[in-house]
Design an enzyme around this catalytic site. Structure first.
Site, PDB file in Angstrom:
ATOM      1  N   SER A 165       0.809  -1.215   0.000  1.00 50.22           N
ATOM      2  CA  SER A 165       0.000   0.000   0.000  1.00 50.22           C
ATOM      3  C   SER A 165       0.840   1.262   0.000  1.00 50.22           C
ATOM      4  O   SER A 165       0.301   2.353   0.115  1.00 50.22           O
ATOM      5  CB  SER A 165      -0.919   0.011   1.228  1.00 50.22           C
ATOM      6  OG  SER A 165      -0.166   0.032   2.416  1.00 50.22           O
ATOM      7  N   LYS A 219      -7.593   3.479   7.324  1.00 49.22           N
ATOM      8  CA  LYS A 219      -6.632   4.472   6.840  1.00 49.22           C
ATOM      9  C   LYS A 219      -7.241   5.873   6.804  1.00 49.22           C
ATOM     10  O   LYS A 219      -6.570   6.861   7.133  1.00 49.22           O
ATOM     11  CB  LYS A 219      -6.128   4.065   5.456  1.00 49.22           C
ATOM     12  CG  LYS A 219      -5.281   2.798   5.482  1.00 49.22           C
ATOM     13  CD  LYS A 219      -4.853   2.390   4.090  1.00 49.22           C
ATOM     14  CE  LYS A 219      -3.970   1.127   4.148  1.00 49.22           C
ATOM     15  NZ  LYS A 219      -3.555   0.662   2.813  1.00 49.22           N
TER      16      LYS A 219
END
Length: 790
Positions: A679, A722
């Site tokens: 990521s 996130k």
């Protein structure tokens, strides 16, 4: 026939008085009015003094009295302790009639005397038999003075009423004698009861004699143990020691047919085995374990879906996905019950939910709420650090100290076959030379197989299909794929700042006030203070640190109150520093990204979402890329891909590829923390592009996503966590992969309102919007034309 008398009624609780008995009655608020009324009636009577007379009746718990005895007050005095007492002598039987008016506070009733028949020859024979049995009983007690009194009684009726002193008769039996007028019938009953008691005494004496004969010269302790064993054997009470007791217990227990057959086979082995053989102890332990399991016990599930949802809402804030799943489970079961379909047992009826999320979001406590909402028993099985497969499946019975597995013990502890079993920390199950516990859980958590779960210790099928299994984990990637396939994953990503304030107000603060022995009138914590604690002191996904901070605030408040400060104490944002000190977390994104070569990424760790600063720098030297920061193989590959992409396509974005033909160093701070995951690709591309162009990355921008060699942005996981981390860090614009746009449906509305979330498909879009203008001295606002151009 004697006329009906009008007498005050005195009912004695749990005491039956028969004719001829002399009993003391303590004078209290209940008995004194009756005795005084009887004495007053005697004083008013003309002629010779007849004595104070009243009607004495038993008052047992099952019903009101219908018979009593006419009693005379013989004497009134005091006990050695000083309490007043009246001595009553019981006379003839009397039937209690209707109530009549009378003086004083006593209850006056009509007392109709009960006529007794003349003793027949049969009655005299029964009386002699009864006398012999009573004397035999008294001889065993060495009550010689009482024996003399019994021998002097010649009237069969008086001898039958002598049973009122017998300690082995119950109150109900004595009341039965009081209500029986016939002499022969009374003697028949007391004779039968006396013979039964005498037989019990003979058995007791026989046991004592047998033990004494077998004792020989052994110690007194051995005598007591043998007596206890012999008494249990004769009476069939207490812990069974003999094989015949196990056979009776197995036959009387409500067991499934296959379990009963297996238990009877083991009983047969026990009967053939010697008491000194080790196998006898193993079999007894196995039989005790099987008989303790609640094979036929099931709790009733609640059918009120709305009430169950209300319980879940009251116990936990948010977590709508989990609440919806439990509510759906209840609704289906309620409809099957209404239509007469099978609700329990059977293939595939179990519900296996995996609650995955960071610490402190309420996964474990949610299991208790689910059990409360379902109306089931709750039991927790801690799996953290378990490495032995036998902990799940049990040990083989041939091993010393063998035990059933944790699942069987959980069922026995719950006391029902359909509890809510919480498998806590399932992602922390390990494996070594003793086996793989995660593999042993495959059958447990498979709804198509767990109706025939077989424990190695029991070796019989155990139906787990109606057990509601809940598993908790911090990281879903740590759960083996085969095990994960058997569970329905429900993600608990964390709470927003507003959620934390609401949870603190409704759950955490009241609990900590109670633990600190404070109330809301003494300490007032304002919402601004709660928000400041959540934002500046406990930056986390859950609320565990928030609760600890509140506990610290209340402890200091309690100290101030004990020191003499006046209540109430008000804790607001301005006074919070006095209780918790300086804030632990301050905004640092602007400071970290003020120089070129630093970009803000987003990651998911075992404790929730977090920001990840990626720094890049260059120096003269041989062309190459040096990586530091405890990076895993995936992130190392992402760094190589990012550098290759910029060297190949940098000219398209205004990046001079020759600026990257130097010795490059890419670092991810917090080097002591291992980092790996797909990521950080776009963040590395942005950091290297910022370094090459000399343009800093906007301080209010965060990003996540993996990149390919052609610049495509690949989807990632943990979008909600996130975005929550980005909001906590103060970012206002977040770039996510375009293929993750459907995941925004799970993000709270207040988070989406606070963030400008930009789905992108190519890293070029990020480079065009995230880097500051080369001519600008200060970072632009996210609302400037550079962002809106996209």
């Amino acid at each position: 026939m004697t006329d009906v008398q009008t007498l005050p009624l005195l009912s004695l609780p749990d005491t039956v008085v028969l004719p001829g008995m002399v009993v003391p009655v303590e004078l209290d608020a209940d008995t004194r009015p009756v005795v005084d009324a009887a004495r007053a009636a005697a004083d008013d009577d003309s002629g010779a003094d007849p004595g104070a007379t009243l009607l004495l009746a038993p008052r047992l718990a099952d019903r009101y009295p219908t018979y009593g005895v006419v009693a005379t007050v013989e004497q009134i005095g005091r006990l050695p302790g000083g309490a007043p007492v009246a001595v009553l002598r019981a006379g003839a039987r009397a039937r209690i009639g209707s109530g009549v008016p009378g003086p004083g506070a006593a209850l006056w009733v009509e007392a109709e005397p009960v006529e007794t028949d003349e003793p027949s020859s049969r009655a005299h024979e029964l009386a002699e038999d009864y006398r012999k049995v009573v004397i035999a009983i008294l001889q065993r007690r060495n009550a010689w003075q009482v024996i003399d009194n019994v021998q002097r009684i010649t009237d069969p009726s008086d001898l039958a009423d002598l049973a009122g002193w017998a300690p082995y008769l119950s109150n109900e039996q004595k009341r039965e004698l009081l209500e029986t007028a016939g002499v022969e019938e009374r003697l028949t009953r007391v004779l039968a009861w006396a013979r039964e008691h005498f037989a019990e005494l003979e058995v007791t004496e026989k046991i004592s004699e047998d033990v004494r004969e077998g004792m020989d010269k052994r110690q007194r302790e051995f005598l007591l143990r043998e007596q206890l064993a012999a008494i249990r054997k004769e009476l069939g009470e207490g812990e069974p020691d003999g094989t015949e007791d196990y056979r009776a217990r197995v036959e009387a227990a409500d067991l499934p047919d296959d379990v009963r057959d297996a238990a009877l086979r083991e009983v047969g082995k026990l009967e053939r085995a010697s008491d000194q053989a080790p196998e006898a102890g193993w079999i007894r332990t196995w039989l005790d374990t099987v008989l303790e399991l609640p094979w036929s016990v099931r709790t009733e599930d609640t059918t009120d879906v709305a009430a169950a949802r209300a319980v879940l809402d009251a116990d936990h804030h948010g977590l709508d996905d989990v609440k919806d799943r439990i509510t759906e489970y209840l609704a289906v079961r309620a409809r099957r019950a209404e239509r007469g379909l099978q609700v329990v047992g059977g293939r595939g009826s179990g519900a296996v939910l995996a609650l995955v999320g960071p610490p402190g979001v309420g996964k474990t406590s949610l299991g208790e709420s689910v059990a409360h909402a379902l109306g089931r028993k709750f039991v927790r099985v801690a799996l953290g650090g378990v490495r032995d497969e036998a902990e799940i499946r049990g040990h083989r019975r041939t091993y010393v100290g063998a035990l059933p597995g944790r699942l069987v013990r959980a069922i026995s502890e719950a006391g029902s076959m359909n509890p809510v079993v919480l498998l806590d920390e399932i992602d922390k199950v390990g494996s070594d030379y003793r086996g793989d516990p995660a593999a042993a859980l495959l059958e447990v958590l498979d709804p198509a197989q767990n109706h025939t779960f077989r424990d190695h210790y029991l070796e019989v099928d155990l139906d787990l299909s109606d057990v509601v299994f809940l598993a908790t984990a911090n990281v879903v990637e740590s759960i083996p794929d085969a095990l994960l396939d058997r569970m329905e994953v429900v993600t608990l990503d964390g709470y927003t700042e507003d959620d934390k304030v609401s949870i603190a107000r409704t759950h955490l603060l009241p609990r900590q006030l109670e633990r600190a022995a404070l109330d809301e009138a003494e300490v007032v914590v304002e919402d601004e203070a709660l928000r400041s604690v959540a934002a500046s002191y406990t930056r986390e996904a859950g609320v565990r640190q928030l609760e600890r901070a509140l506990a610290r605030v209340l402890r200091k408040a309690a100290t101030r109150l004990a020191s003499g400060e006046a209540a109430p104490l008000t804790v607001d944002a301005s006074t919070l520093r006095d209780y918790l000190g300086r804030p632990r977390f301050t905004p640092e994104t602007a400071e970290r990204t003020a120089v070129p070569g630093v970009a803000t990424g987003l990651a998911v760790t075992g404790t929730g979402g977090d920001v990840l600063f990626i720094e890049a720098t260059s120096m003269p030297g041989e062309r190459g890329l040096h990586l530091t920061g405890q990076l895993g193989e995936v992130m190392k590959e992402s760094a190589q891909i990012a550098l290759s992409y910029l060297r190949a396509h940098g000219a398209e974005h205004g990046v001079d590829a020759t600026a990257l033909d130097r010795s490059l160093h890419l670092h991810v701070p917090a080097g002591a923390v291992p980092k790996d995951g797909p990521s950080a690709g776009v963040t590395m591309v942005t950091a290297l592009a910022s370094l090459a162009t000399g343009r800093p990355v906007r301080h209010d921008v965060a990003m996540t996503g993996e990149v390919t060699l052609n610049g495509r942005v690949l989807p990632i996981g943990g979008v909600k966590q996130k975005l929550l981390a980005a909001q906590r860090a103060g970012a206002t614009t977040v770039f996510i992969p375009a293929r993750n746009e459907p995941d925004l449906d799970d993000v709270p509305a207040e988070v989406l309102e606070a963030l400008d979330v930009r789905p992108v498909a190519d890293v070029a879009e990020i480079l065009a919007l995230a880097l500051e203008d080369a001519a600008a001295g200060e970072p632009e606002s996210p609302r400037t034309a550079g962002f809106t151009a996209a």
